[in-house]
Design a protein around this motif. Structure first.
Motif, PDB file in Angstrom:
ATOM      1  N   PRO A  92      -7.404   8.177  45.437  1.00 47.91           N
ATOM      2  CA  PRO A  92      -5.974   7.901  45.657  1.00 47.91           C
ATOM      3  C   PRO A  92      -5.165   7.763  44.384  1.00 47.91           C
ATOM      4  CG  PRO A  92      -7.205   5.874  45.771  1.00 47.91           C
ATOM      5  CD  PRO A  92      -8.210   6.938  45.456  1.00 47.91           C
ATOM      6  N   SER A  93      -5.718   8.166  43.234  1.00 46.97           N
ATOM      7  CA  SER A  93      -5.057   7.899  41.958  1.00 46.97           C
ATOM      8  C   SER A  93      -3.972   8.918  41.619  1.00 46.97           C
ATOM      9  CB  SER A  93      -6.098   7.903  40.843  1.00 46.97           C
ATOM     10  OG  SER A  93      -6.674   9.190  40.717  1.00 46.97           O
ATOM     11  N   PHE A  94      -4.041  10.116  42.226  1.00 43.00           N
ATOM     12  CA  PHE A  94      -3.102  11.208  41.948  1.00 43.00           C
ATOM     13  C   PHE A  94      -3.138  11.627  40.473  1.00 43.00           C
ATOM     14  CE2 PHE A  94      -1.380   9.100  45.717  1.00 43.00           C
ATOM     15  CZ  PHE A  94      -1.264  10.180  46.583  1.00 43.00           C
ATOM     16  N   ILE A  95      -4.342  11.607  39.876  1.00 40.23           N
ATOM     17  CA  ILE A  95      -4.505  12.080  38.509  1.00 40.23           C
ATOM     18  C   ILE A  95      -4.797  13.581  38.559  1.00 40.23           C
ATOM     19  CG2 ILE A  95      -5.877  11.903  36.404  1.00 40.23           C
ATOM     20  CD1 ILE A  95      -6.540   9.048  37.185  1.00 40.23           C
ATOM     21  N   PRO A  96      -3.971  14.423  37.928  1.00 34.62           N
ATOM     22  CA  PRO A  96      -4.210  15.872  37.973  1.00 34.62           C
ATOM     23  C   PRO A  96      -5.332  16.292  37.031  1.00 34.62           C
ATOM     24  CG  PRO A  96      -2.298  15.405  36.634  1.00 34.62           C
ATOM     25  CD  PRO A  96      -2.747  14.084  37.192  1.00 34.62           C
ATOM     26  N   PHE A  97      -6.043  17.367  37.368  1.00 31.69           N
ATOM     27  CA  PHE A  97      -7.079  17.919  36.492  1.00 31.69           C
ATOM     28  C   PHE A  97      -7.230  19.410  36.758  1.00 31.69           C
ATOM     29  CE2 PHE A  97      -9.108  16.126  40.267  1.00 31.69           C
ATOM     30  CZ  PHE A  97      -9.865  17.195  40.732  1.00 31.69           C
ATOM     31  N   SER A  98      -7.572  20.126  35.714  1.00 31.87           N
ATOM     32  CA  SER A  98      -7.793  21.571  35.792  1.00 31.87           C
ATOM     33  C   SER A  98      -9.244  21.838  36.156  1.00 31.87           C
ATOM     34  CB  SER A  98      -7.467  22.218  34.443  1.00 31.87           C
ATOM     35  OG  SER A  98      -7.884  23.559  34.422  1.00 31.87           O
ATOM     36  N   TYR A  99      -9.489  22.606  37.225  1.00 29.47           N
ATOM     37  CA  TYR A  99     -10.874  22.838  37.635  1.00 29.47           C
ATOM     38  C   TYR A  99     -11.309  24.301  37.534  1.00 29.47           C
ATOM     39  CZ  TYR A  99      -9.233  24.691  42.160  1.00 29.47           C
ATOM     40  OH  TYR A  99      -8.643  25.445  43.150  1.00 29.47           O
ATOM     41  N   ARG A 100     -10.389  25.247  37.309  1.00 29.04           N
ATOM     42  CA  ARG A 100     -10.816  26.653  37.185  1.00 29.04           C
ATOM     43  C   ARG A 100      -9.824  27.424  36.322  1.00 29.04           C
ATOM     44  NH1 ARG A 100     -12.701  29.414  42.455  1.00 29.04           N
ATOM     45  NH2 ARG A 100     -14.532  28.194  41.847  1.00 29.04           N
ATOM     46  N   GLU A 101     -10.388  28.300  35.492  1.00 31.60           N
ATOM     47  CA  GLU A 101      -9.561  29.153  34.645  1.00 31.60           C
ATOM     48  C   GLU A 101     -10.223  30.526  34.563  1.00 31.60           C
ATOM     49  OE1 GLU A 101      -8.352  29.215  29.959  1.00 31.60           O
ATOM     50  OE2 GLU A 101      -7.988  27.343  31.073  1.00 31.60           O
ATOM     51  N   ARG A 102      -9.450  31.572  34.883  1.00 33.79           N
ATOM     52  CA  ARG A 102      -9.977  32.937  34.870  1.00 33.79           C
ATOM     53  C   ARG A 102      -9.062  33.817  34.040  1.00 33.79           C
ATOM     54  NH1 ARG A 102     -10.495  34.533  41.033  1.00 33.79           N
ATOM     55  NH2 ARG A 102     -11.883  36.149  40.243  1.00 33.79           N
ATOM     56  N   ALA A 103      -9.670  34.747  33.276  1.00 27.88           N
ATOM     57  CA  ALA A 103      -8.907  35.661  32.440  1.00 27.88           C
ATOM     58  C   ALA A 103      -9.178  37.096  32.866  1.00 27.88           C
ATOM     59  CB  ALA A 103      -9.258  35.463  30.972  1.00 27.88           C
ATOM     60  N   PHE A 104      -8.126  37.931  32.895  1.00 28.25           N
ATOM     61  CA  PHE A 104      -8.220  39.327  33.326  1.00 28.25           C
ATOM     62  C   PHE A 104      -7.528  40.220  32.304  1.00 28.25           C
ATOM     63  CE2 PHE A 104      -8.150  36.592  37.003  1.00 28.25           C
ATOM     64  CZ  PHE A 104      -9.135  37.102  37.841  1.00 28.25           C
ATOM     65  N   ASP A 105      -8.021  41.475  32.187  1.00 25.85           N
ATOM     66  CA  ASP A 105      -7.313  42.433  31.345  1.00 25.85           C
ATOM     67  C   ASP A 105      -6.193  43.094  32.152  1.00 25.85           C
ATOM     68  OD1 ASP A 105      -8.461  44.400  32.956  1.00 25.85           O
ATOM     69  OD2 ASP A 105      -9.965  44.980  31.484  1.00 25.85           O
ATOM     70  N   GLU A 106      -5.469  44.003  31.557  1.00 26.70           N
ATOM     71  CA  GLU A 106      -4.309  44.591  32.214  1.00 26.70           C
ATOM     72  C   GLU A 106      -4.691  45.465  33.410  1.00 26.70           C
ATOM     73  OE1 GLU A 106      -2.146  47.313  29.746  1.00 26.70           O
ATOM     74  OE2 GLU A 106      -3.924  47.787  28.552  1.00 26.70           O
ATOM     75  N   ASP A 107      -5.964  45.856  33.519  1.00 23.89           N
ATOM     76  CA  ASP A 107      -6.431  46.642  34.664  1.00 23.89           C
ATOM     77  C   ASP A 107      -6.995  45.769  35.781  1.00 23.89           C
ATOM     78  OD1 ASP A 107      -5.777  49.113  33.439  1.00 23.89           O
ATOM     79  OD2 ASP A 107      -7.646  49.041  32.285  1.00 23.89           O
ATOM     80  N   GLY A 108      -6.970  44.456  35.588  1.00 23.48           N
ATOM     81  CA  GLY A 108      -7.470  43.535  36.606  1.00 23.48           C
ATOM     82  C   GLY A 108      -8.939  43.216  36.507  1.00 23.48           C
ATOM     83  N   ASN A 109      -9.610  43.684  35.449  1.00 21.53           N
ATOM     84  CA  ASN A 109     -11.027  43.372  35.262  1.00 21.53           C
ATOM     85  C   ASN A 109     -11.178  41.943  34.744  1.00 21.53           C
ATOM     86  OD1 ASN A 109     -11.933  46.118  35.844  1.00 21.53           O
ATOM     87  ND2 ASN A 109     -11.057  46.647  33.847  1.00 21.53           N
ATOM     88  N   GLU A 110     -12.095  41.178  35.367  1.00 25.38           N
ATOM     89  CA  GLU A 110     -12.279  39.792  34.968  1.00 25.38           C
ATOM     90  C   GLU A 110     -13.032  39.714  33.646  1.00 25.38           C
ATOM     91  OE1 GLU A 110     -13.395  35.482  36.978  1.00 25.38           O
ATOM     92  OE2 GLU A 110     -13.914  37.344  38.023  1.00 25.38           O
ATOM     93  N   LEU A 111     -12.486  38.957  32.704  1.00 26.79           N
ATOM     94  CA  LEU A 111     -13.073  38.819  31.374  1.00 26.79           C
ATOM     95  C   LEU A 111     -13.883  37.547  31.229  1.00 26.79           C
ATOM     96  CD1 LEU A 111      -9.957  39.883  29.263  1.00 26.79           C
ATOM     97  CD2 LEU A 111     -11.825  41.335  30.075  1.00 26.79           C
ATOM     98  N   SER A 112     -13.399  36.460  31.811  1.00 29.97           N
ATOM     99  CA  SER A 112     -14.089  35.184  31.654  1.00 29.97           C
ATOM    100  C   SER A 112     -13.766  34.272  32.821  1.00 29.97           C
ATOM    101  CB  SER A 112     -13.699  34.509  30.335  1.00 29.97           C
ATOM    102  OG  SER A 112     -12.317  34.214  30.325  1.00 29.97           O
ATOM    103  N   LEU A 113     -14.649  33.287  33.027  1.00 26.25           N
ATOM    104  CA  LEU A 113     -14.480  32.299  34.089  1.00 26.25           C
ATOM    105  C   LEU A 113     -14.902  30.931  33.561  1.00 26.25           C
ATOM    106  CD1 LEU A 113     -14.170  31.324  37.083  1.00 26.25           C
ATOM    107  CD2 LEU A 113     -16.566  32.007  37.401  1.00 26.25           C
ATOM    108  N   ILE A 114     -14.078  29.931  33.788  1.00 23.24           N
ATOM    109  CA  ILE A 114     -14.407  28.549  33.445  1.00 23.24           C
ATOM    110  C   ILE A 114     -14.266  27.710  34.708  1.00 23.24           C
ATOM    111  CG2 ILE A 114     -13.805  26.528  32.076  1.00 23.24           C
ATOM    112  CD1 ILE A 114     -12.692  28.389  29.960  1.00 23.24           C
ATOM    113  N   ASP A 115     -15.353  27.052  35.114  1.00 25.49           N
ATOM    114  CA  ASP A 115     -15.340  26.147  36.265  1.00 25.49           C
ATOM    115  C   ASP A 115     -15.641  24.736  35.783  1.00 25.49           C
ATOM    116  OD1 ASP A 115     -14.604  27.597  38.489  1.00 25.49           O
ATOM    117  OD2 ASP A 115     -16.620  28.344  38.870  1.00 25.49           O
TER     118      ASP A 115
END
Length: 258
Positions: free
Chosen positions: A91-114
């Motif tokens: 119930p604290s309402f503390i925000p956190f980042s849980y996923r980050e994905r990077a793509f090139d201009e053609d939509g190919n996935e470059l990296s994933l952070i979970d």
């Protein structure tokens, strides 16, 4: 040459700036107003980033804005698009980042952070703390995978054991043990003085790399002595290198003692 940066702003109502891809049924409410946000960032006229946002929430009973649950950053030079996903603890309402994905201009996935987090109260008080418990980093270009676990949290909510693994099977594993001295300091202040550090790295080649360090502080919490003991050996083990201690000056900066 003088470095500078230029910020551009737009309202959430501008086309393409804001969307609501994530809609939760929760104690917080989805914001439907017209806030002003950063839409573009330029560094010295060379590096330019553009921003898009999604699903801005606020807490109804007085805590205010929690933050966006989605953010998209585009590097206009490399054309790499980074998508960031956020959540928040209850119930604290503390925000956190849980996923980050990077793509090139053609939509190919470059990296994933979970990421995974833990939420606990401190010493039974109404103080909630969110800390990172697990991190996975996947690089699709190099086909590498790194996972890191954070364990044994102390009363200041700091990890005392960190385990890092490279690859899926047979890759190197590094275990770090950290001991903090006088975490609360008797005054409730969360000091972060490390008294000892130990790490052990193992891999499939049966090579161990060990490091040990011990720290001493004065009455003003300045670092006055650092003793390093480094070992690098093949099993079962032969000591090959020992470093001398270092003593701190009046500013807490360590200098090598021969």
């Amino acid at each position: 040459m003088v470095d500078y940066f230029v910020l551009s702003y737009e309202r959430l109502s501008e086309e393409g700036i804001y969307s609501t891809p994530v809609v939760y049924s929760m104690p917080a409410s989805l914001y439907k107003g017209n806030k002003v946000v950063v839409s573009r960032l330029s560094f010295t006229g060379q590096r330019v980033y553009s921003y898009k946002y999604g699903s801005l929430y606020y807490e109804k009973t007085g805590k205010g804005f929690i933050g966006f649950l989605n953010e998209t950053v585009t590097d206009e030079t490399s054309k790499i698009v980074t998508e960031k996903e956020w959540s928040y603890s209850k119930p604290s309402f503390i925000p956190f980042s849980y996923r980050e994905r990077a793509f090139d201009e053609d939509g190919n996935e470059l990296s994933l952070i979970d990421k995974s987090y833990r939420l606990e109260k401190r010493d039974g008080k109404k103080i909630y703390r969110v800390s990172l418990s697990y991190l996975k980093e996947k690089n699709y270009l190099n086909n590498t995978l790194t996972t890191t676990s954070y364990k044994d949290m102390n009363s200041a909510f700091m990890p005392q054991t960190i385990v890092t693994k490279k690859g899926i099977d047979g890759g190197p594993t590094k275990t770090e043990k950290i001991v903090y001295d006088d975490v609360d300091g008797g005054s409730g202040l969360l000091k972060k003085k490390v008294s000892s550090y130990w790490s052990d790295r193992e891999d499939s080649s049966s090579v161990n790399l060990k490091h040990e360090a011990y720290f001493s502080y004065d009455e003003k919490d300045r670092l006055v002595e650092l003793f390093l003991l480094n070992e690098s050996h093949h099993l079962p083990g032969v000591l090959v290198q020992t470093q001398p201690s270092r003593h701190g000056d009046a500013k807490g900066t360590c200098n090598l003692i021969d």
